[in-house]
Design an enzyme around this catalytic site. Structure first.
Site, short mmCIF file in Angstrom:
data_model
loop_
_atom_site.label_atom_id
_atom_site.label_comp_id
_atom_site.label_asym_id
_atom_site.label_seq_id
_atom_site.Cartn_x
_atom_site.Cartn_y
_atom_site.Cartn_z
N SER A 61 0.79 -1.23 0.00
CA SER A 61 0.00 0.00 0.00
C SER A 61 0.82 1.28 0.00
O SER A 61 0.24 2.38 -0.04
CB SER A 61 -0.95 0.01 1.20
OG SER A 61 -2.03 -0.85 0.98
N LYS A 64 -0.23 3.73 -2.61
CA LYS A 64 -1.29 4.75 -2.51
C LYS A 64 -0.74 6.17 -2.47
O LYS A 64 -1.47 7.12 -2.78
CB LYS A 64 -2.17 4.46 -1.29
CG LYS A 64 -2.98 3.17 -1.40
CD LYS A 64 -3.88 2.98 -0.20
CE LYS A 64 -4.76 1.75 -0.33
NZ LYS A 64 -4.03 0.49 -0.12
N SER A 118 -5.67 3.27 4.70
CA SER A 118 -5.26 2.34 3.64
C SER A 118 -6.45 1.59 3.05
O SER A 118 -6.36 0.40 2.76
CB SER A 118 -4.21 1.35 4.17
OG SER A 118 -3.33 0.96 3.14
N LYS A 223 3.06 6.37 5.20
CA LYS A 223 2.18 5.34 4.64
C LYS A 223 2.68 3.98 5.08
O LYS A 223 3.89 3.71 5.07
CB LYS A 223 2.15 5.39 3.11
CG LYS A 223 1.09 4.50 2.50
CD LYS A 223 -0.31 5.01 2.78
CE LYS A 223 -1.38 3.95 2.57
NZ LYS A 223 -1.40 2.94 3.64
#
Length: 278
Positions: A61, A64, A118, A223
């Protein structure tokens, strides 16, 4: 005084001093358990430590952050309402989500949930509704990677569920720095929690990174990520001793190891600063 006593009296202070200096001297590299990492002091553009930093690996992720960059650069209305549909469900198959087909959220809320919590369907819906659709969005992600000098990076979808989304730790540091230059990404990725109302229901989402609510930390952008092929991942820009530091920690084993690694890196950087000040 005997000769032995005299020698002991002469060299004992020197031995104590050497022991103190050895204790103060920081390790040459941090005690990091993540398989690959990259630690950058942005104030001096200096790489403090790295391991397997040029090898492209699945990034989960962390993807993202790139999705957010291209979505924001497209200039679409953040207030426009987007409906989660069957394509979003199929595109994130096998992954749990609280956003059911038919739920309506603003593009702003989708971006916030994608970065903070997420949320995979949120990220997929953002890319699906990108100008000219999903394929154009992924193409834009790859073009942006080239523009940022991320020579090892490649994206095939916007969530990170695919192990074919890859990049090296060194290239991810470039992505983190680009994300940190965007105020919206900084704010959304470090929000502690957010509540959305859908179908007369309130859904509360929380940040996947425990450090954003830790008062001892200043996290400017972050993140997390996880898929089996990537392991536990964490990237962020934080401030240590008044200096911006980028941390990229990839393929960490264990649920809490990436957070522990971040703390070990911080302690290591602080120890280097203390020694440098002597």
């Amino acid at each position: 005084m005997t000769l032995a006593g005299l020698l002991l009296a002469m060299f004992a202070p020197l031995a104590a001093l050497a022991a103190t200096q050895s204790a103060e001297r920081p390790r040459t590299i941090p005690d990091v358990r993540s398989h690959a990492y990259y630690i950058l002091d942005e104030s001096a553009s200096s790489v403090l430590a790295a391991r397997n930093e040029r090898t492209a690996v699945p990034i989960a992720s962390i993807t993202k952050l790139m999705t957010a960059l291209v979505v924001l650069e497209a200039g679409q209305s953040m207030d426009q309402v987007v409906t989660i549909n069957a394509d979003d469900v199929r595109g994130t198959a096998g992954n749990a989500s609280r956003l059911a087909s038919g739920y309506k959220l603003s593009r702003r809320n989708l971006l916030l949930l994608a970065l903070m919590s997420s949320e995979n369907r949120a990220a997929y819906a953002l890319c699906r509704t990108y100008p000219r659709g999903l394929r154009a969005c992924v193409q834009a992600m790859n073009r942006k990677a080239v523009a940022l000098g991320m020579t090892s990076a490649h994206f095939v979808e916007p969530t990170g569920l695919s192990s074919r989304n890859v990049a090296s730790p060194a290239d991810l540091a470039k992505l983190v720095r680009a994300a940190a230059d965007n105020r919206t990404i900084r704010d959304y990725s470090t929000s502690a929690r957010h509540t959305v109302t859908v179908n007369r229901r309130q859904l509360e989402f929380r940040n996947t990174n425990l450090l954003v609510t830790n008062p001892a930390w200043q996290v400017d952008v972050q993140k997390t990520g996880y898929i089996p092929e990537a392991g536990r991942c964490l990237v962020m820009q934080t401030v240590i001793d008044g200096r911006p530091v980028v941390m990229v920690l990839l393929n960490s084993f264990g649920k809490y190891t990436r957070i522990a690694d971040a703390k070990r890196v911080r302690t290591w950087v602080e120890s280097r600063s203390r020694v440098a000040a002597l």
